[in-house]
Design an enzyme around this catalytic site. Structure first.
Site, PDB file in Angstrom:
ATOM      1  N   CYS A 162       0.800  -1.232   0.000  1.00 42.05           N
ATOM      2  CA  CYS A 162       0.000   0.000   0.000  1.00 42.05           C
ATOM      3  C   CYS A 162       0.831   1.280   0.000  1.00 42.05           C
ATOM      4  O   CYS A 162       0.267   2.378  -0.037  1.00 42.05           O
ATOM      5  CB  CYS A 162      -0.952  -0.010   1.185  1.00 42.05           C
ATOM      6  SG  CYS A 162      -1.957  -1.504   1.242  1.00 42.05           S
ATOM      7  N   HIS A 316      -3.041   7.726   6.348  1.00 38.24           N
ATOM      8  CA  HIS A 316      -3.185   6.440   5.665  1.00 38.24           C
ATOM      9  C   HIS A 316      -4.550   5.848   6.017  1.00 38.24           C
ATOM     10  O   HIS A 316      -5.249   5.344   5.143  1.00 38.24           O
ATOM     11  CB  HIS A 316      -2.052   5.500   6.046  1.00 38.24           C
ATOM     12  CG  HIS A 316      -2.059   4.203   5.314  1.00 38.24           C
ATOM     13  ND1 HIS A 316      -2.036   4.124   3.941  1.00 38.24           N
ATOM     14  CD2 HIS A 316      -2.118   2.916   5.764  1.00 38.24           C
ATOM     15  CE1 HIS A 316      -2.070   2.862   3.564  1.00 38.24           C
ATOM     16  NE2 HIS A 316      -2.116   2.104   4.651  1.00 38.24           N
ATOM     17  N   HIS A 349      -9.999   1.667   0.078  1.00 36.18           N
ATOM     18  CA  HIS A 349      -8.544   1.480   0.085  1.00 36.18           C
ATOM     19  C   HIS A 349      -8.147   0.939  -1.287  1.00 36.18           C
ATOM     20  O   HIS A 349      -8.421  -0.216  -1.621  1.00 36.18           O
ATOM     21  CB  HIS A 349      -8.144   0.509   1.185  1.00 36.18           C
ATOM     22  CG  HIS A 349      -6.668   0.465   1.434  1.00 36.18           C
ATOM     23  ND1 HIS A 349      -5.726   1.001   0.570  1.00 36.18           N
ATOM     24  CD2 HIS A 349      -5.945  -0.050   2.475  1.00 36.18           C
ATOM     25  CE1 HIS A 349      -4.522   0.820   1.050  1.00 36.18           C
ATOM     26  NE2 HIS A 349      -4.621   0.178   2.210  1.00 36.18           N
TER      27      HIS A 349
END
Length: 432
Positions: A162, A316, A349
């Site tokens: 990620c 995040h 996400h």
């Protein structure tokens, strides 16, 4: 290292195609997440699916690259006139002097999933028309973008989970700093597939409801897809290596060599980059966010700034209990209650694309002068008293937005923080 101009950028996600759609949705605090209807997936969860991807096959000359990930890449490239801006850069620098650095975590894995269903029943062999290199591999994405835009400079795929879409900025910056290229196309693309949906579900990390980062009731992620691209270039003129010992009492609006006169006031710069690896666990961050803190501290030091200079942090913020807790502790220790939010409640996400999508959202907020808020968050976690925004707004009266920090943290403790600033603020500070 000197700041670079983030001269052009674009984003496509479940919020819509292009900057205008993204800005409108985030300002209205409207999420793009919806109950999963992707393919034949049968999971009780919400996803961020991009509209129109299946209806946009690649042109015949790029048929060997045709897969969902590269279709999504082309869709994103054609928004906001971005592809044309790249062609203008080719005219300035030459195709061989522009690098391509793109992040992805799944690449075209959906193509492999579909090929596996068509394997030979007797031998188990994959179908002869399956092209792993062009349609699945991580390098399929930069190879396609490079071919589609006619670029011939260095190219690389970054696949560090990620953090992928953020770490491309660091790779590009080093190549420009080394003089190997004059500009770089950076970004990230990741698309929905069975592997990520069922894989994260097997890890018990997927929420049945739209994800709620930093909420007291957060219980998992919502997986999305999307693509974002940007062009990094040197400033029109570099700041002088040193200033004279004595300066006049009043300085002109732009000093020779400052680069300010050639940039619009709302131009966005990449001012600092921080990278770290906490190596704590394969799928969980260090509980105190040590790696996250190192990355943020490094980005600040790289830009020559302090925590007090930062006006907004794009967290995040995955909405899992451990990830938000670790990042929140690190943010609290460094920044206290600086305004912050996670936009994953809007986009989901997007995995390998997340760092690039959220970098563009941060740059867009800086340019337009507004602060994105969280979406679907109603009861913030009292154990994480960060300055989390529940309402989208503008900067306080008399205080313009100057700097934004964007975090992207991946499995295995791969951490990257990007620090963006408005040119009118950063160059004025450099002159001072």
């Amino acid at each position: 290292m000197s700041a670079l101009q983030f001269s052009h950028f674009t984003v496509t996600s479940c919020l819509g195609h292009g900057l205008a759609a993204t800005s409108a949705a985030l300002r209205a605090q409207r999420s793009g997440l919806a109950p999963c209807r992707f393919g034949d997936v049968r999971l009780r969860t919400h996803v961020g699916e991009v509209a129109g991807v299946d209806d946009a096959p690649l042109p015949a000359e790029f048929a060997s690259f045709d897969c969902r990930n590269n279709r999504l890449a082309r869709l994103a490239l054609e928004q906001d006139g971005f592809a044309e801006r790249v062609r203008e850069a080719i005219a300035r620098y030459g195709a061989h002097r522009i690098g391509v650095f793109l992040g992805t975590s799944t690449g075209g894995i959906l193509e492999t999933e579909q090929a596996y269903r068509r394997r030979d029943p007797a031998t188990g062999a994959l179908p002869p028309d399956f092209d792993y290199a062009h349609r699945h591999s991580p390098f399929s994405l930069p190879a396609f973008v490079r071919a589609y835009l006619g670029l011939t400079g260095p190219a690389a795929a970054i696949s560090s989970a990620c953090s992928s879409g953020a770490k491309v900025f660091a790779s590009a910056r080093r190549m420009i700093g080394a003089g190997l290229i004059d500009a770089a196309l950076v970004g990230g693309v990741d698309s929905l597939c069975h592997t990520t949906l069922y894989g994260f579900h097997s890890l018990e990390l997927v929420s049945a409801e739209p994800c709620r980062p930093y909420d007291a009731r957060r219980n998992g992620i919502s997986i999305g897809e999307g693509g974002a691209f940007g062009l990094l270039e040197r400033l029109p003129e570099s700041l002088p290596e040193s200033l004279p010992e004595s300066l006049p009492e009043s300085l002109p609006e732009s000093l020779p060599g400052s680069g300010a006169a050639a940039l619009p006031d709302d131009a966005v710069l990449l001012c600092g980059v921080g990278e770290s690896s906490d190596a704590h666990h394969m799928s969980s961050p260090h509980p105190d966010g040590l790696g996250a803190r190192l990355a943020m501290e490094q980005a600040l030091a790289d830009a020559g700034l302090t925590p007090a200079d930062i006006d907004y942090i794009n967290l995040h913020g995955t909405a899992t209990p451990s990830n938000d807790a670790a990042e929140g502790k690190a943010v609290l220790a460094l920044f206290g209650t600086t305004p912050c939010s996670s936009t994953k409640g809007a986009t989901g996400h997007t995995l390998g694309a997340a760092g690039a999508i959220e970098a563009v959202i941060s740059a867009l907020a800086l340019r337009e002068g507004w602060l994105p808020a969280g979406i679907a968050d109603t009861e913030l976690d009292p154990a994480l008293p960060v300055g989390y925004l529940l309402r989208t707004g503008t900067a306080d009266a008399g205080h313009r937005l100057r700097y934004a920090l964007s975090n992207a943290f991946g499995f295995g403790g791969s951490n990257c923080s990007l620090l963006f600033g408005r040119a009118d603020a950063h160059l004025q500070g450099a002159r001072s």
